[in-house]
Enzyme design. Structure first.
Site, PDB file in Angstrom:
ATOM      1  N   CYS A   6       0.845  -1.190   0.000  1.00 11.84           N
ATOM      2  CA  CYS A   6       0.000   0.000   0.000  1.00 11.84           C
ATOM      3  C   CYS A   6       0.888   1.251   0.000  1.00 11.84           C
ATOM      4  CB  CYS A   6      -0.911   0.006   1.227  1.00 11.84           C
ATOM      5  SG  CYS A   6      -2.069   1.410   1.237  1.00 11.84           S
ATOM      6  N   CYS A  19      -6.086   0.085   6.852  1.00 15.49           N
ATOM      7  CA  CYS A  19      -5.890   0.645   5.515  1.00 15.49           C
ATOM      8  C   CYS A  19      -7.056   1.582   5.163  1.00 15.49           C
ATOM      9  CB  CYS A  19      -5.785  -0.482   4.484  1.00 15.49           C
ATOM     10  SG  CYS A  19      -5.450   0.134   2.811  1.00 15.49           S
ATOM     11  N   ASP A  42       0.449   3.793   1.671  1.00 10.62           N
ATOM     12  CA  ASP A  42       0.426   4.392   3.011  1.00 10.62           C
ATOM     13  C   ASP A  42       1.844   4.677   3.522  1.00 10.62           C
ATOM     14  OD1 ASP A  42       0.264   4.591   5.966  1.00 10.62           O
ATOM     15  OD2 ASP A  42      -1.839   4.081   5.652  1.00 10.62           O
ATOM     16  N   ARG A  79       3.017   4.886   6.286  1.00 12.27           N
ATOM     17  CA  ARG A  79       3.437   4.163   7.499  1.00 12.27           C
ATOM     18  C   ARG A  79       3.923   2.748   7.197  1.00 12.27           C
ATOM     19  NH1 ARG A  79      -2.265   5.152  10.258  1.00 12.27           N
ATOM     20  NH2 ARG A  79      -2.778   4.644   8.093  1.00 12.27           N
ATOM     21  N   HIS A  83      -2.112  -3.921   5.031  1.00 10.70           N
ATOM     22  CA  HIS A  83      -1.927  -3.501   6.422  1.00 10.70           C
ATOM     23  C   HIS A  83      -3.277  -3.240   7.076  1.00 10.70           C
ATOM     24  CE1 HIS A  83      -2.663   0.925   5.845  1.00 10.70           C
ATOM     25  NE2 HIS A  83      -2.415   0.588   4.602  1.00 10.70           N
TER      26      HIS A  83
HETATM   27 CO    CO Z   1      -3.457   1.272   2.986  1.00  9.06          CO
END
Ligand code: CO
Length: 222
Positions: free
Chosen positions: A42, A101, A44, A46, A98
């Site tokens: 992803c 999400c 993302d 993080r 994750h």
């Molecule tokens: Co995500």
């Protein structure tokens, strides 16, 4: 105008640190990369592939998009996979989702966000076609929204893992005897740990053994 100078300062310190430990490091990498892994994760911020797995530059080829989706009409993802498998000859592809999400959460809440709604269609399909039982449990208050979100994050990884090993790229590699495994993993933002969802497939025979028409999901016990 902001120059973001601190990022360049960080970079200079980082490069010096690496060079101090291994003077040949950058010379070596400049000449070739031979990663063993392709990470499809992803976008993302993080969930950075290298940091999480403790891998150095040169060790993991990376493709990231919103909600780690492997779409057979996505030139970007397919090009990355083809290059990684055919040219770099990675031995492992890990599809890594994750918990928490936002893309998966948007589907869960039926939130309208624009263009990304189209992108998230595969996740919506899991929700509609494979999650009748969970949706019913959730509607009756037996299952929490958090638990439903967690299961949908996991199911999305499973589905995208399947999409990855069903590409002609992976199947052709197996057909010519190339060593290649496709894994489905999930990362927890709350403790920084990766978990293997146990859906690794490493050959045409294993891929074909997954019954036609039967949701891959059902075989994982999710
Ligand atoms: Co995500």
């Amino acid at each position: 105008m902001t120059s973001l100078k601190y990022l360049f300062d960080n970079n200079a310190r980082w490069a010096e640190g690496i060079r101090a430990q291994d003077p040949e490091f950058f010379d070596r990498l400049a000449h070739q990369q031979s990663p063993e892994f392709l990470w499809i994760g992803c976008s993302d911020s993080r969930v950075p592939a290298n940091e999480i797995t403790g891998l150095m530059p040169g060790e993991v080829f990376v493709h990231r998009n919103v909600a780690n989706i492997v779409n057979h009409a996505d030139m970007n993802c397919l090009s990355v996979m083809q290059y990684a498998v055919d040219v770099l000859r990675v031995k492992h592809i890990m599809v890594v989702g994750h918990y928490g999400c936002g893309g998966v959460g948007a589907v869960l809440e039926q939130r309208r966000a624009g263009m990304v709604d189209n992108w998230l269609h595969p996740v919506r399909q899991i929700m509609e076609h494979q999650f009748a039982e969970y949706r019913s449990l959730h509607a009756r208050g037996v299952m929490s929204t958090q638990a439903l979100w967690d299961r949908l994050c996991e199911a999305n990884v499973v589905q995208q893992t399947r999409a990855a090993f069903e590409t002609a790229i992976v199947r052709d590699a197996w057909a010519r005897g190339q060593e290649l495994s496709v894994h489905g993993w999930i990362y927890s933002l709350s403790d920084g740990r990766l978990r293997d969802l146990g859906v690794t497939v490493g050959s045409l025979a294993e891929a074909d053994a997954i019954a036609e028409g039967e949701p891959f999901l059902a075989q994982t016990g999710l």
